[in-house]
Design a protein around this motif. Structure first.
Motif, PDB file in Angstrom:
ATOM      1  N   LYS A  14       0.210  -1.416  -0.555  1.00 15.15           N
ATOM      2  CA  LYS A  14       0.006   0.043  -0.006  1.00 15.15           C
ATOM      3  C   LYS A  14       0.509   1.187   0.015  1.00 15.15           C
ATOM      4  O   LYS A  14       2.056   0.959  -0.044  1.00 15.15           O
ATOM      5  CB  LYS A  14      -1.206  -0.110   1.315  1.00 15.15           C
ATOM      6  N   TYR A  16       0.656   5.308   0.566  1.00 10.89           N
ATOM      7  CA  TYR A  16      -0.409   6.609   0.526  1.00 10.89           C
ATOM      8  C   TYR A  16       0.408   7.664   0.217  1.00 10.89           C
ATOM      9  O   TYR A  16       0.897   8.526   1.339  1.00 10.89           O
ATOM     10  CB  TYR A  16      -0.672   6.821   2.166  1.00 10.89           C
ATOM     11  N   HIS A  21      -4.868   7.407  -1.790  1.00 12.56           N
ATOM     12  CA  HIS A  21      -4.188   5.293  -1.530  1.00 12.56           C
ATOM     13  C   HIS A  21      -4.439   4.604  -3.170  1.00 12.56           C
ATOM     14  O   HIS A  21      -4.988   5.122  -3.982  1.00 12.56           O
ATOM     15  CB  HIS A  21      -5.418   5.178  -0.690  1.00 12.56           C
ATOM     16  N   GLU A 172      -3.432   7.429   8.723  1.00  9.58           N
ATOM     17  CA  GLU A 172      -2.797   6.611   7.596  1.00  9.58           C
ATOM     18  C   GLU A 172      -1.886   5.065   7.961  1.00  9.58           C
ATOM     19  O   GLU A 172      -1.823   3.801   7.333  1.00  9.58           O
ATOM     20  CB  GLU A 172      -2.429   7.273   6.501  1.00  9.58           C
TER      21      GLU A 172
END
Length: 216
Positions: A14, A16, A21, A172
């Motif tokens: 992932k 950010y 995202h 986050e």
């Protein structure tokens, strides 16, 4: 550069960056794979082709920081496996960027590493100095708690400098950690052309936050 080869592949799952995202698709250090833009509110994802990746400035800069603030490199062995010469975490950063068609060798030729300083060797927190069109630039990677207090601004999705919402970034990062991901934060700092070395004072303030990458 370490010559040690790691086979326990880590991957970036992932990202950010620019208040957006992203998910990274891929199983190993191979450049094969792609990046998806994610909408957590709608539970939807969109595939980003190379042109779209380049239009997301914060994402692109976060990936470039991961490639250049790096002491490792990837190679394909005789069995067709991609392995990392160096550190597994750094290998994951290179692989993620390669899925956006960013080539480490090409970028290193364009923006060679002029100096390096290690902030914390255990978590690969470091900073590197490179030439760029505006003079020279420092790229920094490290734990969010190291990077965020030293940054006042961030790059938004269009490439503009805006005030850093550190509370949002911390949230986050915590969400990634709850998913079992190791989180690295990335930043940059523009410096004068005459800059030739790095010291701790260079990294104490005026960093520009670029994004988070979550690795497993």
């Amino acid at each position: 550069m370490s010559s040690e080869q790691y086979y326990d592949n880590l991957i970036v799952q992932k990202i950010y960056a620019g208040r957006q995202h992203y998910q990274v698709n891929g199983l190993d250090y191979s450049p094969e794979g792609y990046i998806l833009e994610e909408s957590p509110q709608e539970s939807k994802c969109w595939l980003l082709d190379t042109k779209k990746v380049y239009s997301h400035t914060a994402l692109r800069e976060c990936l470039i920081a991961g490639i250049l603030c790096n002491d490792s490199h990837l190679q394909e062995n005789k069995a067709g496996q991609w392995i990392v010469n160096g550190n597994s975490v750094e290998g994951a950063l290179i692989a993620a960027a390669s899925k956006a068609k960013l080539n480490q060798s090409s970028l290193q030729q364009l923006m060679p590493k002029l100096a390096t300083i290690v902030l914390a060797s255990r978590c690969r927190s470091m900073a590197t100095l490179h030439p760029n069109v505006d003079g020279k630039i420092i790229y920094i990677k490290g734990a969010p708690e190291i990077i965020l207090p030293r940054a006042q601004h961030m790059v938004d999705d269009s490439g503009k400098l805006v005030e850093l919402d550190s509370e949002r970034v911390v949230i986050e990062a915590e969400l990634m950690i709850k998913e079992g991901l190791q989180v690295l934060a990335f930043a940059k700092k523009q410096v004068p052309t005459e800059k030739t070395s790095l010291n701790q004072a260079d990294l104490e303030s005026r960093l520009v936050f670029l994004g988070l990458q979550g690795i497993t």
